[in-house]
Design a protein around this motif. Structure first.
Motif, PDB file in Angstrom:
ATOM      1  N   UNK A 128       0.858  -1.188   0.000  1.00 21.87           N
ATOM      2  CA  UNK A 128       0.000   0.000   0.000  1.00 21.87           C
ATOM      3  C   UNK A 128       0.890   1.232   0.000  1.00 21.87           C
ATOM      4  N   UNK A 129       0.968   1.929  -1.080  1.00 21.95           N
ATOM      5  CA  UNK A 129       1.720   3.160  -1.120  1.00 21.95           C
ATOM      6  C   UNK A 129       0.968   4.194  -0.331  1.00 21.95           C
ATOM      7  N   UNK A 130       1.663   4.902   0.541  1.00 24.35           N
ATOM      8  CA  UNK A 130       0.972   5.821   1.408  1.00 24.35           C
ATOM      9  C   UNK A 130       0.884   7.189   0.813  1.00 24.35           C
ATOM     10  N   UNK A 131      -0.087   7.952   1.296  1.00 28.53           N
ATOM     11  CA  UNK A 131      -0.274   9.315   0.837  1.00 28.53           C
ATOM     12  C   UNK A 131      -1.218  10.039   1.767  1.00 28.53           C
ATOM     13  N   UNK A 132      -1.290  11.342   1.677  1.00 27.48           N
ATOM     14  CA  UNK A 132      -2.081  12.109   2.594  1.00 27.48           C
ATOM     15  C   UNK A 132      -3.541  12.086   2.288  1.00 27.48           C
ATOM     16  N   UNK A 167      -6.462  -5.791  -2.870  1.00 26.38           N
ATOM     17  CA  UNK A 167      -6.530  -7.171  -3.368  1.00 26.38           C
ATOM     18  C   UNK A 167      -6.055  -7.253  -4.817  1.00 26.38           C
ATOM     19  N   UNK A 168      -6.500  -6.311  -5.636  1.00 26.76           N
ATOM     20  CA  UNK A 168      -6.106  -6.311  -7.051  1.00 26.76           C
ATOM     21  C   UNK A 168      -4.600  -6.087  -7.207  1.00 26.76           C
ATOM     22  N   UNK A 169      -4.017  -5.192  -6.416  1.00 20.42           N
ATOM     23  CA  UNK A 169      -2.575  -4.961  -6.488  1.00 20.42           C
ATOM     24  C   UNK A 169      -1.791  -6.213  -6.098  1.00 20.42           C
ATOM     25  N   UNK A 170      -2.269  -6.916  -5.074  1.00 22.18           N
ATOM     26  CA  UNK A 170      -1.602  -8.157  -4.678  1.00 22.18           C
ATOM     27  C   UNK A 170      -1.651  -9.212  -5.765  1.00 22.18           C
ATOM     28  N   UNK A 171      -2.776  -9.340  -6.448  1.00 20.32           N
ATOM     29  CA  UNK A 171      -2.899 -10.324  -7.529  1.00 20.32           C
ATOM     30  C   UNK A 171      -1.966  -9.996  -8.688  1.00 20.32           C
ATOM     31  N   UNK A 210      -4.328   1.793  -9.546  1.00 19.81           N
ATOM     32  CA  UNK A 210      -3.852   2.957  -8.799  1.00 19.81           C
ATOM     33  C   UNK A 210      -4.710   4.187  -9.045  1.00 19.81           C
ATOM     34  N   UNK A 211      -5.352   4.264 -10.212  1.00 21.43           N
ATOM     35  CA  UNK A 211      -6.233   5.392 -10.518  1.00 21.43           C
ATOM     36  C   UNK A 211      -7.277   5.576  -9.417  1.00 21.43           C
ATOM     37  N   UNK A 212      -7.811   4.475  -8.914  1.00 16.98           N
ATOM     38  CA  UNK A 212      -8.812   4.537  -7.843  1.00 16.98           C
ATOM     39  C   UNK A 212      -8.134   4.506  -6.470  1.00 16.98           C
ATOM     40  N   UNK A 213      -7.084   3.712  -6.325  1.00 16.04           N
ATOM     41  CA  UNK A 213      -6.447   3.517  -5.024  1.00 16.04           C
ATOM     42  C   UNK A 213      -5.836   4.802  -4.475  1.00 16.04           C
ATOM     43  N   UNK A 214      -5.157   5.571  -5.331  1.00 11.71           N
ATOM     44  CA  UNK A 214      -4.417   6.735  -4.845  1.00 11.71           C
ATOM     45  C   UNK A 214      -5.296   7.793  -4.195  1.00 11.71           C
ATOM     46  N   UNK A 215      -6.282   8.370  -4.897  1.00 12.75           N
ATOM     47  CA  UNK A 215      -7.094   9.395  -4.232  1.00 12.75           C
ATOM     48  C   UNK A 215      -7.916   8.845  -3.070  1.00 12.75           C
ATOM     49  N   UNK A 220       0.593  -7.704   0.352  1.00 10.39           N
ATOM     50  CA  UNK A 220      -0.662  -6.942   0.340  1.00 10.39           C
ATOM     51  C   UNK A 220      -1.717  -7.556   1.266  1.00 10.39           C
ATOM     52  N   UNK A 221      -1.455  -8.758   1.768  1.00 13.38           N
ATOM     53  CA  UNK A 221      -2.363  -9.312   2.764  1.00 13.38           C
ATOM     54  C   UNK A 221      -2.385  -8.500   4.044  1.00 13.38           C
ATOM     55  N   UNK A 222      -1.271  -7.812   4.371  1.00 11.15           N
ATOM     56  CA  UNK A 222      -1.193  -7.046   5.621  1.00 11.15           C
ATOM     57  C   UNK A 222      -2.164  -5.858   5.635  1.00 11.15           C
ATOM     58  N   UNK A 223      -2.189  -4.986   4.611  1.00 11.47           N
ATOM     59  CA  UNK A 223      -3.168  -3.894   4.653  1.00 11.47           C
ATOM     60  C   UNK A 223      -4.610  -4.374   4.564  1.00 11.47           C
ATOM     61  N   UNK A 224      -4.839  -5.493   3.883  1.00 11.42           N
ATOM     62  CA  UNK A 224      -6.197  -6.026   3.811  1.00 11.42           C
ATOM     63  C   UNK A 224      -6.679  -6.439   5.206  1.00 11.42           C
ATOM     64  N   UNK A 225      -5.821  -7.133   5.952  1.00 11.83           N
ATOM     65  CA  UNK A 225      -6.166  -7.526   7.320  1.00 11.83           C
ATOM     66  C   UNK A 225      -6.384  -6.289   8.190  1.00 11.83           C
ATOM     67  N   UNK A 226      -5.509  -5.286   8.039  1.00 10.77           N
ATOM     68  CA  UNK A 226      -5.656  -4.063   8.814  1.00 10.77           C
ATOM     69  C   UNK A 226      -6.984  -3.360   8.556  1.00 10.77           C
TER      70      UNK A 226
END
Length: 477
Positions: A1-5, A131-135, A165-170, A227-233
């Motif tokens: 999970x790339x982080x951002x504000x 999930x999609x990024x992990x796959x 990422x188009x949806x994930x980032x914002x 990517x399983x870690x952020x999904x669990x979180x």
């Protein structure tokens, strides 16, 4: 999970040239470029709790822990991907094309991602995108470990990553504020960057060892599993503790509305323009550092990983320093961008590896200072209902310019050498910072003044009005 504000609520933008606005003639005591207003409930200075105060919040701790694990895998994958493409093709242009394909969807569809982030439940969206990024990571691992990987496979997966990422980032940026609220926004923005860059300390080093020992495929596999870690979180979060935010209703013309909103606010448009120039031409490190490691210093993937790690050391330092700030001044934004460009030019000219490597640390400091300041100041100047669209535009110009800059810088690096390519990126970044700085000064109703008196700042910005200039000088006397 790339982080951002992200942001939850913020004051409406003010025209910096308007009386009473930051830097305007109604505020004679301000001798700098217009500043961003603090978030509601935040006062100037340091808030209680210190550098890591956002980690007191359980939901944010879960988010940050998952992000740290997946960010480490992401950095491993990035290093492995760049080196894999370089080994398959022997071309810096091919590395640039791979990077461009990953960010092309943001350029084409970035604003639509912002509309989705403004409309839909963000936690649910993040579960889907992570999930999609992990796959995607697992697919590239399978191709590489089976020995069937070809460069077009890497191109395709890079493009698919970009689409997600188009949806994930914002969504991810705005969701941060649902966890921490407006009081800790700046702190959370900075800690997200520190998180991402801390993973950069580990990921490239581990990737360099793995690539040398067993090949790139294992780095891709670790990334997919991480990517399983952020999904669990996300699943463990207490939804009752999330801050409620205003979501935009469905309607026509929301893209045009977002563009008009940004175009009508100098506090938004010019920082975003500067971000676009530096994102397009100044942040092409995969191209330059792989070329320097291979062609200039005649080293291997371990050296490439080391250079990335040194940039990360500087980036973590810059992010932690930013976490202690509450108000980000525009002059910090412009000054960090200017120093970033100048240091790139200096690094491009140095003939010694040890000096080139040492310069990666301050380059990392100023790049992160610029990035965090730009992110937080734009978010805090944006109405909450518009924030997803504004931040999608921000990310669109920041990473969406890579499909233009990546191949162009890659071609210049292949044709004229790594030093010319690196120096050109630094020159464009510094020139853009100087130009935008002058525009912001004029928009704030200020002018440059030299003061050669002993014990006084020699270069200051003062209001253009003679009456307020006298008051400003009296305040500094």
């Amino acid at each position: 999970m790339s982080t951002g504000p992200g942001a939850d609520s913020a004051p409406a933008p003010k025209n910096p040239a308007h009386p009473g606005g930051p830097g305007g003639p109604g505020n004679p005591g301000n001798s700098g470029i217009p500043v961003s207003d603090p978030a509601p409930g935040v006062t100037a200075g340091r808030t209680r709790g210190g550098t890591f105060r956002s980690l007191r919040i359980r939901n944010y701790r879960l988010f940050a822990t998952g992000a740290m694990i997946s960010n480490t895998g992401t950095w491993m994958s990035r290093i492995a991907q760049d080196w894999l493409v370089l080994s398959l093709t022997g071309s810096s242009t091919a590395v640039g094309i791979t990077t461009a394909l990953q960010f092309l969807p943001m350029l084409l569809f970035g604003l639509y991602g912002g509309v989705i982030a403004d409309r839909c439940p963000r936690r649910r969206l993040l579960l889907f995108t992570q999930t999609a990024l992990g796959l995607c990571g697992l697919a590239l691992a399978t191709l590489t470990l089976s020995g069937h990987v070809q460069v077009w496979h890497v191109y395709l997966i890079a493009f698919l990553l970009g689409m997600v990422t188009v949806v994930d980032n914002p969504t991810r940026q705005v969701f941060v504020n649902e966890m921490v609220g407006p009081k800790d926004l700046r702190n959370a923005v900075s800690l997200n960057s520190a998180n991402f860059q801390s993973a950069r300390l580990i990921g490239p080093a581990v990737a360099g060892v793995l690539i040398t020992a067993v090949g790139s495929g294992w780095a891709f596999l670790i990334n997919g599993v991480s990517f399983g870690a952020p999904i669990v979180g996300l699943l463990l979060m207490r939804t009752s503790e999330l801050h409620k935010v205003e979501r935009a209703p469905r309607g026509k013309g929301q893209l045009r509305e977002g563009l008009r909103y940004v175009a009508g606010n100098p506090e938004l448009i010019w920082p975003i323009v500067l971000v676009g120039f530096i994102g397009t031409f100044g942040f092409n490190f995969p191209i330059w550092l792989s070329a320097f490691a291979d062609d200039v210093f005649h080293a291997g993937p371990g050296t490439y990983g080391l250079l990335n790690t040194l940039i990360a050391i500087g980036s973590v330092t810059g992010a932690l320093l930013a976490a202690r700030r509450v108000v980000a001044r525009r002059r910090l934004l412009v000054g960090a961008a200017l120093m970033f460009g100048v240091l790139e030019m200096v690094a491009a000219a140095t003939p010694y590896f040890w000096l080139f490597a040492a310069l990666m640390v301050p380059i990392g400091i100023f790049s992160l200072t610029f990035n965090v300041t730009a992110n937080s100041s734009v978010q805090l100047a944006t109405d909450p209902a518009m924030r997803g669209r504004v931040m999608s535009l921000f990310m669109m110009v920041f990473v969406g310019g890579t499909p233009i800059g990546g191949p162009l810088v890659g071609w210049l690096t292949d044709t004229c050498g790594a030093r010319i390519g690196f120096a050109a990126g630094g020159l464009i970044s510094a020139a853009a910072a100087a130009a935008v700085g002058l525009i912001l000064v004029r928009a704030g109703g200020l002018r440059l003044k030299l003061d050669l008196r002993r014990g006084h700042p020699h270069v200051i910005f003062v209001p253009r009005s003679p009456e307020t200039e006298e008051k400003s000088l009296a305040a500094t006397a």
